[in-house]
Design a protein around this motif. Structure first.
Motif, mmCIF file in Angstrom:
data_model
loop_
_atom_site.group_PDB
_atom_site.id
_atom_site.type_symbol
_atom_site.label_atom_id
_atom_site.label_comp_id
_atom_site.label_asym_id
_atom_site.label_seq_id
_atom_site.Cartn_x
_atom_site.Cartn_y
_atom_site.Cartn_z
ATOM 1 N N TYR A 49 0.833 -1.204 0.000
ATOM 2 C CA TYR A 49 0.000 0.000 0.000
ATOM 3 C C TYR A 49 0.867 1.255 0.000
ATOM 4 O O TYR A 49 1.960 1.262 0.569
ATOM 5 C CB TYR A 49 -0.912 0.031 1.227
ATOM 6 C CG TYR A 49 -1.894 -1.114 1.279
ATOM 7 C CD1 TYR A 49 -3.134 -1.016 0.655
ATOM 8 C CD2 TYR A 49 -1.580 -2.306 1.939
ATOM 9 C CE1 TYR A 49 -4.043 -2.064 0.690
ATOM 10 C CE2 TYR A 49 -2.473 -3.364 1.983
ATOM 11 C CZ TYR A 49 -3.702 -3.236 1.358
ATOM 12 O OH TYR A 49 -4.590 -4.283 1.390
ATOM 13 N N HIS A 51 -0.582 4.318 1.000
ATOM 14 C CA HIS A 51 -1.110 5.185 2.057
ATOM 15 C C HIS A 51 -1.809 4.342 3.124
ATOM 16 O O HIS A 51 -2.331 3.256 2.822
ATOM 17 C CB HIS A 51 -2.104 6.212 1.499
ATOM 18 C CG HIS A 51 -1.478 7.216 0.592
ATOM 19 N ND1 HIS A 51 -1.079 6.901 -0.707
ATOM 20 C CD2 HIS A 51 -1.168 8.527 0.791
ATOM 21 C CE1 HIS A 51 -0.555 7.976 -1.263
ATOM 22 N NE2 HIS A 51 -0.605 8.970 -0.391
ATOM 23 N N TRP A 53 -4.220 4.658 7.021
ATOM 24 C CA TRP A 53 -4.941 5.445 8.019
ATOM 25 C C TRP A 53 -4.306 5.212 9.388
ATOM 26 O O TRP A 53 -3.990 4.071 9.742
ATOM 27 C CB TRP A 53 -6.411 5.029 8.101
ATOM 28 C CG TRP A 53 -7.265 5.415 6.942
ATOM 29 C CD1 TRP A 53 -7.767 4.589 5.981
ATOM 30 C CD2 TRP A 53 -7.758 6.723 6.638
ATOM 31 N NE1 TRP A 53 -8.527 5.291 5.091
ATOM 32 C CE2 TRP A 53 -8.555 6.608 5.469
ATOM 33 C CE3 TRP A 53 -7.611 7.981 7.245
ATOM 34 C CZ2 TRP A 53 -9.193 7.705 4.895
ATOM 35 C CZ3 TRP A 53 -8.241 9.070 6.658
ATOM 36 C CH2 TRP A 53 -9.021 8.929 5.506
ATOM 37 N N SER A 99 -4.673 10.353 7.391
ATOM 38 C CA SER A 99 -4.217 9.592 6.227
ATOM 39 C C SER A 99 -2.803 10.041 5.906
ATOM 40 O O SER A 99 -2.555 11.234 5.693
ATOM 41 C CB SER A 99 -5.145 9.844 5.029
ATOM 42 O OG SER A 99 -4.603 9.269 3.858
ATOM 43 N N LYS A 132 -4.736 1.110 9.415
ATOM 44 C CA LYS A 132 -5.519 0.420 8.392
ATOM 45 C C LYS A 132 -5.077 0.903 7.018
ATOM 46 O O LYS A 132 -4.696 2.057 6.856
ATOM 47 C CB LYS A 132 -7.013 0.688 8.571
ATOM 48 C CG LYS A 132 -7.598 0.230 9.906
ATOM 49 C CD LYS A 132 -9.081 0.560 9.991
ATOM 50 C CE LYS A 132 -9.641 0.216 11.379
ATOM 51 N NZ LYS A 132 -9.633 -1.230 11.635
ATOM 52 N N TYR A 134 -5.263 2.502 3.390
ATOM 53 C CA TYR A 134 -6.092 3.485 2.708
ATOM 54 C C TYR A 134 -6.454 2.912 1.346
ATOM 55 O O TYR A 134 -5.579 2.506 0.574
ATOM 56 C CB TYR A 134 -5.307 4.788 2.549
ATOM 57 C CG TYR A 134 -6.008 5.851 1.727
ATOM 58 C CD1 TYR A 134 -6.776 6.826 2.339
ATOM 59 C CD2 TYR A 134 -5.888 5.873 0.336
ATOM 60 C CE1 TYR A 134 -7.416 7.812 1.594
ATOM 61 C CE2 TYR A 134 -6.535 6.849 -0.423
ATOM 62 C CZ TYR A 134 -7.289 7.805 0.217
ATOM 63 O OH TYR A 134 -7.925 8.770 -0.526
ATOM 64 N N ALA A 136 -8.173 3.867 -2.099
ATOM 65 C CA ALA A 136 -8.618 5.026 -2.867
ATOM 66 C C ALA A 136 -10.005 4.838 -3.464
ATOM 67 O O ALA A 136 -10.788 5.789 -3.542
ATOM 68 C CB ALA A 136 -7.602 5.332 -3.968
ATOM 69 N N VAL A 138 -12.639 3.528 -2.374
ATOM 70 C CA VAL A 138 -13.756 3.782 -1.454
ATOM 71 C C VAL A 138 -13.489 4.950 -0.502
ATOM 72 O O VAL A 138 -14.427 5.568 0.001
ATOM 73 C CB VAL A 138 -14.097 2.520 -0.614
ATOM 74 C CG1 VAL A 138 -14.749 1.475 -1.474
ATOM 75 C CG2 VAL A 138 -12.860 1.977 0.086
ATOM 76 N N ASP A 139 -12.223 5.254 -0.248
ATOM 77 C CA ASP A 139 -11.891 6.296 0.727
ATOM 78 C C ASP A 139 -11.787 7.692 0.106
ATOM 79 O O ASP A 139 -11.819 8.689 0.828
ATOM 80 C CB ASP A 139 -10.571 5.973 1.422
ATOM 81 C CG ASP A 139 -10.683 4.755 2.331
ATOM 82 O OD1 ASP A 139 -11.818 4.402 2.691
ATOM 83 O OD2 ASP A 139 -9.637 4.172 2.677
ATOM 84 N N SER A 140 -11.634 7.785 -1.220
ATOM 85 C CA SER A 140 -11.450 9.074 -1.875
ATOM 86 C C SER A 140 -12.760 9.557 -2.489
ATOM 87 O O SER A 140 -13.392 8.837 -3.264
ATOM 88 C CB SER A 140 -10.379 8.970 -2.965
ATOM 89 O OG SER A 140 -10.218 10.200 -3.632
ATOM 90 N N HIS A 141 -13.148 10.793 -2.143
ATOM 91 C CA HIS A 141 -14.392 11.380 -2.666
ATOM 92 C C HIS A 141 -14.107 12.824 -3.092
ATOM 93 O O HIS A 141 -14.436 13.769 -2.366
ATOM 94 C CB HIS A 141 -15.494 11.344 -1.611
ATOM 95 C CG HIS A 141 -15.810 9.965 -1.113
ATOM 96 N ND1 HIS A 141 -16.614 9.082 -1.811
ATOM 97 C CD2 HIS A 141 -15.399 9.299 0.000
ATOM 98 C CE1 HIS A 141 -16.708 7.946 -1.144
ATOM 99 N NE2 HIS A 141 -15.974 8.052 -0.045
#
Length: 226
Positions: A49, A51, A53, A99, A132, A134, A136, A138-141
């Motif tokens: 990974y 990135h 959390w 993050s 955890k 990160y 992208a 699902v976590d990036s909006h």
């Protein structure tokens, strides 16, 4: 809740820490795990990974009582907002979420697995509860609304750092320090051009003034020798 690790960063105090994680990628930090969690198997696959959390504790903001409203510094310190509409450290549970970029996973003989990260907004010694990946997708909006923060000007100060003072800072730390100063480390409600500010960065104390969009470094002291 068990503390699994602590972070090592260049911020011995809260003053100067970026207001959000990832804002200053030049900042480097290490995550050192407690002996109980130095099992190499627990980190298998983490290096895949880019990135992660960090779930951590606002250890300097633990209080018995809580307030339903807070005064965000970026709104001048005079406007009250609901605590759940802010990222204030003064919460019913003093939990932080950041993050950060995972630069590498090192397996040290002394400390076991060590995570080298960049962009962290944590004070040195901050306890970490969990890590955890990160994700992208699902976590990036990017389309998300930012509430009152959308109205805040994202400005950068022009930093005047005399060469003879900058030379007191190790070369590998200069870029990060300059980025922190340009990010305006002052609370949002402090605008006095005559006020002299002091910020700790690693083992150095940086004294400066800010007039308009210009930050001028006045003095640099090594706290180990001064």
């Amino acid at each position: 809740m068990k503390v699994i690790a602590h972070i090592r960063s260049d911020f011995p105090t809260k003053f100067g820490i970026p207001h959000q994680s990832g804002r200053i990628q030049e900042l480097k930090a290490d995550i050192i795990f407690e002996p109980e969690y130095r099992n190499h198997e627990a980190f298998r696959g983490l290096e895949e990974y880019t990135h992660i959390w960090l779930i951590w504790e606002f250890s300097q903001a633990v209080r018995k009582e809580w307030s339903p409203t807070v005064r965000p510094p970026r709104l001048g310190g005079n406007v009250r907002m609901g605590v759940f509409a802010t990222r204030s450290p003064f919460r019913p549970n003093p939990i932080g979420l950041s993050s950060v970029r995972l630069e590498s996973v090192e397996f040290s003989e002394k400390y076991g697995p060590v995570l080298h990260v960049s962009g962290a907004d944590l004070m040195d010694g901050t306890p970490i509860y969990d890590i955890k990946p990160y994700l992208a997708y699902v976590d990036s909006h990017p389309e998300a609304a930012g509430g009152f923060t959308d109205q805040i000007q994202d400005h950068k100060l022009k930093v005047e750092f005399p060469e003879e003072l900058l030379k007191k800072i190790p070369v590998e730390k200069r870029e990060a320090l300059l980025a922190v100063l340009a990010n305006d480390p002052r609370p949002g409600y402090q605008k006095d051009p005559e006020r002299k500010y002091g910020m700790s960065f690693g083992s150095w104390d940086i004294h400066f003034k800010v007039d308009g969009e210009q930050l001028r470094v006045l003095e640099v002291f090594n706290t180990f020798t001064n």
